[in-house]
Design an enzyme around this catalytic site. Sequence first.
Site, PDB file in Angstrom:
ATOM      1  N   LYS A   1      -0.249   5.345   2.192  1.00 39.71           N
ATOM      2  CA  LYS A   1       0.651   4.618   1.294  1.00 39.71           C
ATOM      3  C   LYS A   1       1.052   5.480   0.102  1.00 39.71           C
ATOM      4  O   LYS A   1       2.168   5.366  -0.408  1.00 39.71           O
ATOM      5  CB  LYS A   1      -0.020   3.335   0.785  1.00 39.71           C
ATOM      6  CG  LYS A   1      -0.589   2.427   1.873  1.00 39.71           C
ATOM      7  CD  LYS A   1       0.472   1.926   2.829  1.00 39.71           C
ATOM      8  CE  LYS A   1      -0.152   1.328   4.084  1.00 39.71           C
ATOM      9  NZ  LYS A   1       0.718   1.284   5.238  1.00 39.71           N
TER      10      LYS A   1
ATOM     11  N   GLU B   1      -0.477  -0.416  -8.568  1.00 39.40           N
ATOM     12  CA  GLU B   1       0.917  -0.855  -8.663  1.00 39.40           C
ATOM     13  C   GLU B   1       0.974  -2.045  -9.601  1.00 39.40           C
ATOM     14  O   GLU B   1       0.008  -2.807  -9.687  1.00 39.40           O
ATOM     15  CB  GLU B   1       1.415  -1.345  -7.283  1.00 39.40           C
ATOM     16  CG  GLU B   1       2.005  -0.287  -6.393  1.00 39.40           C
ATOM     17  CD  GLU B   1       2.502  -0.874  -5.081  1.00 39.40           C
ATOM     18  OE1 GLU B   1       2.421  -2.113  -4.895  1.00 39.40           O
ATOM     19  OE2 GLU B   1       2.955  -0.098  -4.238  1.00 39.40           O
TER      20      GLU B   1
ATOM     21  N   HIS C   1      -3.127 -13.176   3.487  1.00 43.78           N
ATOM     22  CA  HIS C   1      -2.344 -11.959   3.715  1.00 43.78           C
ATOM     23  C   HIS C   1      -1.945 -11.746   5.174  1.00 43.78           C
ATOM     24  O   HIS C   1      -1.518 -10.659   5.549  1.00 43.78           O
ATOM     25  CB  HIS C   1      -3.082 -10.709   3.214  1.00 43.78           C
ATOM     26  CG  HIS C   1      -3.409 -10.776   1.758  1.00 43.78           C
ATOM     27  ND1 HIS C   1      -2.467 -10.603   0.787  1.00 43.78           N
ATOM     28  CD2 HIS C   1      -4.576 -11.041   1.113  1.00 43.78           C
ATOM     29  CE1 HIS C   1      -3.032 -10.739  -0.407  1.00 43.78           C
ATOM     30  NE2 HIS C   1      -4.306 -11.010  -0.234  1.00 43.78           N
TER      31      HIS C   1
ATOM     32  N   ARG D   1       6.140   0.602  14.141  1.00 45.24           N
ATOM     33  CA  ARG D   1       5.918  -0.001  15.467  1.00 45.24           C
ATOM     34  C   ARG D   1       6.817  -1.212  15.614  1.00 45.24           C
ATOM     35  O   ARG D   1       7.472  -1.625  14.662  1.00 45.24           O
ATOM     36  CB  ARG D   1       4.468  -0.458  15.566  1.00 45.24           C
ATOM     37  CG  ARG D   1       4.109  -1.372  14.400  1.00 45.24           C
ATOM     38  CD  ARG D   1       2.842  -2.140  14.576  1.00 45.24           C
ATOM     39  NE  ARG D   1       2.279  -2.575  13.311  1.00 45.24           N
ATOM     40  CZ  ARG D   1       2.633  -3.683  12.646  1.00 45.24           C
ATOM     41  NH1 ARG D   1       3.542  -4.478  13.128  1.00 45.24           N
ATOM     42  NH2 ARG D   1       2.079  -3.979  11.491  1.00 45.24           N
TER      43      ARG D   1
END
Lengths: 504, 504, 165, 165
Positions: free
Chosen positions: B116, B200, B235, B292
């Site tokens: 990430k 973040e 999530h 994907r």
Amino acid sequence: MFKKILIANRGEIAVRVIRACRELGITSVAVFSDVDRASLHVRKADEAYHIGPPAAAESYLNISKILGVAKLSGADAIHPGYGFLAENAEFAQACDEAGVKFIGPTAASMEMMGSKTRARQEMEKAGVPLVPGTSHGLESAEHAEEVAATIGYPVMLKAAAGGGGKGMRLVHSREELKSALEGAQSEALRSFGDGEIYIEKAIVNPRHIEMQVLADEHGNTVYLGERECSIQRRHQKVLEESPSPIVGPEMRQRMGEIAVRVAQAAKYTNAGTVEFLVDQEKNFYFLEMNTRLQVEHPVTELITGLDLVHLQIRIASGEKLPFTQEDVRIRGHAIECRIYAEDPDNNYFPSPGTITLLLAPSGPGIRRDSGMYEGWKVPIEYDPLLAKLIGYGTDRPQAISRLVRALNEYFVGGIKTNISLFRRILGDADFEAGRFDTGYLDRLLKTKPPEVKEDADVAAIAAGLFTVLEPAPAAANGRCSASGTTNASAASGWRKAARTEALR
Amino acid sequence: MFKKILIANRGEIAVRVIRACRELGITSVAVFSDVDRASLHVRKADEAYHIGPPAAAESYLNISKILGVAKLSGADAIHPGYGFLAENAEFAQACDEAGVKFIGPTAASMEMMGSKTRARQEMEKAGVPLVPGTSHGLESAEHAEEVAATIGYPVMLKAAAGGGGKGMRLVHSREELKSALEGAQSEALRSFGDGEIYIEKAIVNPRHIEMQVLADEHGNTVYLGERECSIQRRHQKVLEESPSPIVGPEMRQRMGEIAVRVAQAAKYTNAGTVEFLVDQEKNFYFLEMNTRLQVEHPVTELITGLDLVHLQIRIASGEKLPFTQEDVRIRGHAIECRIYAEDPDNNYFPSPGTITLLLAPSGPGIRRDSGMYEGWKVPIEYDPLLAKLIGYGTDRPQAISRLVRALNEYFVGGIKTNISLFRRILGDADFEAGRFDTGYLDRLLKTKPPEVKEDADVAAIAAGLFTVLEPAPAAANGRCSASGTTNASAASGWRKAARTEALR
Amino acid sequence: MTYDVIIDGKSYRLQLDRTDGRWLCRLDGREVQMDAVLTRRDVLSVLVDGKAYEIKRERTATDLHLWVGSARYAAELRDPRSLRGRKDGAGGEKGPRKLIAPMPGKVVRLLVAEKAEVEAGQGVLVVEAMKMQNEIRSPKKGTVQKLVAAEGANVNAGDVLAIVE
Amino acid sequence: MTYDVIIDGKSYRLQLDRTDGRWLCRLDGREVQMDAVLTRRDVLSVLVDGKAYEIKRERTATDLHLWVGSARYAAELRDPRSLRGRKDGAGGEKGPRKLIAPMPGKVVRLLVAEKAEVEAGQGVLVVEAMKMQNEIRSPKKGTVQKLVAAEGANVNAGDVLAIVE
């Protein structure tokens, strides 16, 4: 909007309409005859009422019984499906008089279109292209000979009250005309109680292409694209698709605009279909208007993204069409296979009976509208349509390949079905190329199907495996063998496959 | 085009890819672990090979075994589905070296997006909007405090190698930061073998909206519209739709163009998804790229009319994209429900077991991608996704109403499923109005579901009816009662429903 | 176990045993690498040398058929220790032939009279079922020896309708 | 026949008889106009005063549930001639309570030690199944009397994991 809708039908179309009602928050009322108590539409409906013995005349065609249930249940509208009372003007009238909304056109529109000669007269006035011929019944054999001489042989004799190929005769020469006329007259009288016959020029190897229209009760009429219905066996549609492989945007627009003109000339409301004959130069001629929802409506739904039954109900409840002609967007390709209970190896004889095993396809691009389930006994009294399998694709080849894939997944055990017929059509080079007309399927069926049987060894092994793994098949009488049964004795209980007599 | 494709997966997605292979005339090769011998993908494939014990590490994640089957069977390509090896760069590399085409992006693209922090660095360079934060791992708690002070609380700590919510912590103040960082690090290390954490700014009540992209190996990249994926539990996505209720044509174009820029920056090929966080002012920020096919790809297929798996295979075989961005036409609305084997009445615990009764919906606007069948034993070893039910409609209300109708037809007996959860979501006023974010579902689940149980009388009658009509239920041990069994004795064999302990 | 299996008229000798969860299979003496599992009632998943087959069993009162994929095979299975003969007189072109109702329905019309001469393929009577009228035709050239069914009679599948000799 | 039926804990007295293909049905003495047919195994179509119900039967080793449409009812049916008591000790808030494995899986973590004090709702151990870790919580405030399952143990649905008193 309606609160409660009675569905005056059975089978897959009754289930289709019940689903639409549920989606619109409307209570659905099913009706059923003695042999339909366990049918899928009764399971799926909110309410269900018995309306009589198996014979349709005493149940699904019995107007007073159906209106009786409407009153008893408090239904404020009736959806007739297709077949049975769907194009019966008397029924539409009776609904009107009983204060129940008939979901379809008015009795007057139906009557105009119900008589093929009257429809021809009206369409002539409206400037709709017609196959050359008479728009009135033939007065005599001499009259017929006179007209035939003018338009030229071959000619087609047709029953004014006709449909489904009954009272229809193709005549190649003057010599055949008189006896053909007599035959057609007596058949029409027998079938429709009306012997009126008219004459049309026979279009050689035509295509049958129809245009879906939708008209609200406020004067708005739109067309939703054509359906190619040339794949027919004995004048019965078997497979339909949209778009037609031969119709481009320009021809679609011309055909659509004429279909709208037809509908307007008939003061048509609700969903309807204008049928055209198309000759080899792509000239098209008005054939007739079907004043109901068609069996093949799903292909139009898939390429337009609309729900025709929702729209039928909305229109009947007085709503305006929620879109204009410009909003109609056709995308992709859809093909429908009508799965019938009939035996392809035995001249497509009907094959009622109990469905002992059912494996149904699903997945991308596959829609299945079905009236059957595993364990259900297909009754002998009605139309043998079991289900419709509809394939959608980005383009025609993809729609075909998805359908073939889904047909290979479809298994209906215990009765015979025409599933293999569709594998044959969809794999045929002429079909793939879009080269066909209404005579195509009868010609194809005269050739012997290629038999692919490479797995006899595997079948032999499987025969043994079933005996080991599932040794005690539940007998119909509920008898149960002891679990100590040896494989050998279970095996010897299996019977030799009886040879059916050659009946073709 | 490929001749034979190995599908390195199981369940509904393996069936989905097998179907695509069949439609393209490509032989399909399934692989299966011990507990998947009777799974649907093995039944449906052309070939099938055993690859080991139930544990995924020894079967579906075992690269050398899978490449061994590819070699043995002569497969010239491998489709990884989603999950398992789908985003494993090492596997893509190993396929390449073995001379088998991996149907997906290159190992290099995967690696870039797999980290990430590295992805953030590259996207920063490409001018893609990012949530304010660091694009490198945090060096220390002090470093974290420094950055957090700059961007402002609340902040989100995230694992660089992360996914699925693991190694993630929401931090509201400086006081919490240090221990949250330590917790995230150790969880990340445990889950991914990599403790790198970055920071973040936390978007409050964001939406999760993603954009489907497709890139061929000739430099052409297109976007196919967004998917709204904010309906999540812990999530994990539960329900997805397209279009998003808050995205209009202008926003779609901006988001799509940025997604294409992301793909191009990663030299991306094949199907991929760019995920965005969207704040309450509809600002959107790059979150990550999934390299994907997504579980939720069908909603995009329904609104575009395209088949993403067909296109993946075509692209991998070297074909050019058969259309341009201008040809992509979005029409209608689609919603997907992920049907899981889990118990809504017991905190969504997994519920493996044997499916004793299965009634599956079909009909207008309903697509069903399923990996289950009646009689199948859902294994405990894998993801509990059983099937996906996707509803299409002319507009969002119609898609919702069709799904509700289909969910009411869906019955899975013998195990628990989350079907009732979807009835709840689809009937909720906020969902209907499109008012939700990623916290919506957890909030909804804190309220008690309305229980509608009006038919206890009917259930009481049915209990008696079953005893009369189906008196001798086949016992698991195959014991068969004599047909003379009285109703009373069969009835007394029924057991009291055991009270489950309160475990919430 | 050993079985005599007849598939579409062809005989096979099948040996089938199971030890430790593995199948040992010989077909006409040849060893076959095979694995099988019953996935649900009447549906087998069989793997033979890596190839996967979904096999459906279809049973009626008189027939047993196995569907391998989309192809249908007539199957018969015998315990080889029982020594009864194999031909139960299927009947050829010679001798009397029965016209059998292929489905339940109603006899709506007789097309010929008793003792009439008929050609092979000529219609003898019409049975209506599921809204369709179906002509029942003579399987051979000969004489209608007997019309068993009367006009208006309801018949079941398998009923003898007429005999042509 | 007369049955005692318990639906979601509420008792009903049901009389059910069939004569000439018609049902005679009384529920708690009240006559109900009803027709029913078993459409396939475990699926009934029932009409009550015109209303149509599709009813599914779901049986597990211990439970019987009936689904009327989308609503699920716990059902129990007794032959009223058998006179055994109705309460089999379902257990209330008092006394020891067992923590039962709700599905098969593996115990991956113990969160408390034996004899530890726990609050109602506090996690006692973690079971993993289908890629998900699930905390098994105490149903009541009390003391962990016994931890039956060890870390790493495979457990089946219904197994006792711990006892809280």
